[in-house]
Design an enzyme around this catalytic site. Sequence first.
Site, PDB file in Angstrom:
ATOM      1  N   PRO A 125      33.059  44.378  39.640  1.00 46.58           N
ATOM      2  CA  PRO A 125      33.973  45.410  39.164  1.00 46.58           C
ATOM      3  C   PRO A 125      35.405  44.922  39.054  1.00 46.58           C
ATOM      4  O   PRO A 125      35.859  44.104  39.858  1.00 46.58           O
ATOM      5  CB  PRO A 125      33.843  46.515  40.216  1.00 46.58           C
ATOM      6  CG  PRO A 125      33.308  45.844  41.435  1.00 46.58           C
ATOM      7  CD  PRO A 125      32.470  44.707  40.948  1.00 46.58           C
ATOM      8  N   ALA A 126      36.109  45.421  38.060  1.00 44.13           N
ATOM      9  CA  ALA A 126      37.524  45.108  37.905  1.00 44.13           C
ATOM     10  C   ALA A 126      38.272  45.496  39.174  1.00 44.13           C
ATOM     11  O   ALA A 126      38.018  46.546  39.764  1.00 44.13           O
ATOM     12  CB  ALA A 126      38.087  45.845  36.698  1.00 44.13           C
ATOM     13  N   GLY A 171      39.492  26.940  33.822  1.00 38.23           N
ATOM     14  CA  GLY A 171      39.336  27.332  32.436  1.00 38.23           C
ATOM     15  C   GLY A 171      37.877  27.310  32.022  1.00 38.23           C
ATOM     16  O   GLY A 171      36.988  27.722  32.771  1.00 38.23           O
ATOM     17  N   GLY A 174      32.750  38.917  34.819  1.00 31.51           N
ATOM     18  CA  GLY A 174      33.753  38.675  35.841  1.00 31.51           C
ATOM     19  C   GLY A 174      34.604  39.867  36.211  1.00 31.51           C
ATOM     20  O   GLY A 174      35.156  39.905  37.312  1.00 31.51           O
ATOM     21  N   GLY A 187      37.838  35.886  35.783  1.00 37.29           N
ATOM     22  CA  GLY A 187      37.175  36.283  37.022  1.00 37.29           C
ATOM     23  C   GLY A 187      36.313  35.229  37.678  1.00 37.29           C
ATOM     24  O   GLY A 187      35.476  35.573  38.536  1.00 37.29           O
ATOM     25  N   LYS A 188      36.496  33.945  37.331  1.00 35.11           N
ATOM     26  CA  LYS A 188      35.654  32.899  37.938  1.00 35.11           C
ATOM     27  C   LYS A 188      35.793  32.863  39.452  1.00 35.11           C
ATOM     28  O   LYS A 188      34.802  32.727  40.173  1.00 35.11           O
ATOM     29  CB  LYS A 188      36.027  31.526  37.381  1.00 35.11           C
ATOM     30  CG  LYS A 188      35.600  31.253  35.968  1.00 35.11           C
ATOM     31  CD  LYS A 188      35.816  29.808  35.591  1.00 35.11           C
ATOM     32  CE  LYS A 188      37.245  29.350  35.756  1.00 35.11           C
ATOM     33  NZ  LYS A 188      38.199  30.035  34.859  1.00 35.11           N
ATOM     34  N   THR A 189      37.037  32.960  39.940  1.00 40.56           N
ATOM     35  CA  THR A 189      37.254  32.852  41.382  1.00 40.56           C
ATOM     36  C   THR A 189      36.607  34.016  42.121  1.00 40.56           C
ATOM     37  O   THR A 189      35.990  33.838  43.176  1.00 40.56           O
ATOM     38  CB  THR A 189      38.758  32.786  41.688  1.00 40.56           C
ATOM     39  OG1 THR A 189      39.309  31.622  41.059  1.00 40.56           O
ATOM     40  CG2 THR A 189      39.019  32.720  43.186  1.00 40.56           C
ATOM     41  N   LYS A 233      37.109  23.206  44.546  1.00 40.57           N
ATOM     42  CA  LYS A 233      37.957  23.384  43.368  1.00 40.57           C
ATOM     43  C   LYS A 233      38.450  22.000  42.953  1.00 40.57           C
ATOM     44  O   LYS A 233      39.335  21.422  43.589  1.00 40.57           O
ATOM     45  CB  LYS A 233      39.134  24.300  43.691  1.00 40.57           C
ATOM     46  CG  LYS A 233      40.039  24.594  42.501  1.00 40.57           C
ATOM     47  CD  LYS A 233      39.378  25.544  41.508  1.00 40.57           C
ATOM     48  CE  LYS A 233      40.344  25.922  40.386  1.00 40.57           C
ATOM     49  NZ  LYS A 233      39.736  26.899  39.451  1.00 40.57           N
ATOM     50  N   GLU A 239      41.200  33.033  33.206  1.00 36.54           N
ATOM     51  CA  GLU A 239      41.608  34.370  33.672  1.00 36.54           C
ATOM     52  C   GLU A 239      40.550  35.429  33.372  1.00 36.54           C
ATOM     53  O   GLU A 239      40.850  36.530  32.899  1.00 36.54           O
ATOM     54  CB  GLU A 239      42.954  34.777  33.048  1.00 36.54           C
ATOM     55  CG  GLU A 239      44.102  33.857  33.389  1.00 36.54           C
ATOM     56  CD  GLU A 239      44.403  33.807  34.885  1.00 36.54           C
ATOM     57  OE1 GLU A 239      44.248  34.846  35.563  1.00 36.54           O
ATOM     58  OE2 GLU A 239      44.783  32.726  35.373  1.00 36.54           O
TER      59      GLU A 239
END
Length: 231
Positions: free
Chosen positions: A200-201, A112, A170, A15-17, A36, A13
């Site tokens: 950016p978030a 992960g 990320g 930001g990899k994607t 994936k 969780e």
Amino acid sequence: MSTILVVSGTGTEIGKTVVTAAVAAAARGRRVAVLKPAQTGLAPGEPGDAAEVARLAGSRVTAVELARFPEPLAPATAARRAGLVPVRPFEVAEAAEKLATEHDLVLVEGAGGLLVRFDDEGGTLADAARLLSAPVLLVAPAGLGTLNATALTAEALRNRGLSCRGVVIGSMPAEPDLASRCNIEDLPVAAGAPLLGAVPAGAGSLSGAAFAAGAPGWLAPELGGTWAATR
């Protein structure tokens, strides 16, 4: 000549994607596939990470998912609890190599962190990267605590003879705190590899068109963008 790049994180969780999608979007004019190996925590029919990369980066991206397990757990655990066959590192490598015959860039997005187990024999994303002789792009959080996790992951890569292409943040806050600002300078030291961008978030909530337009500005020239680190 096709390029295979493995995208791993220092945790989950982080930001990899979204980073994977940004790299795909910045690869303008190239045929891109995202692989994936193991999607967990989703029911059949729900869009997974590969589909999200295609949504953000554009329909020209080929999205492939090898295995899906319903519970949001490590792939080996999720497969075992579901009574399903796990995905193996050699299967990941074979799928990536097959995609590479038809695409210019293949992005393999892990689940992960680097050493999360795919199967009960201890196979990991690092093993797939080794079989592929592929460099690994690390995705890390911006704030406090990221330096230790990044250093540990980079050390694990070196100990396995794997190349770290660089680090991308990320999810960079619009108003970064002191730790996040300092980590712009300190992350490449911890990783022993260059900082290659900061997404950016909230970027993942953008429309596909807005995301694709913005992505080059979030990544360094080494990843097809125009970003340059500033404190």
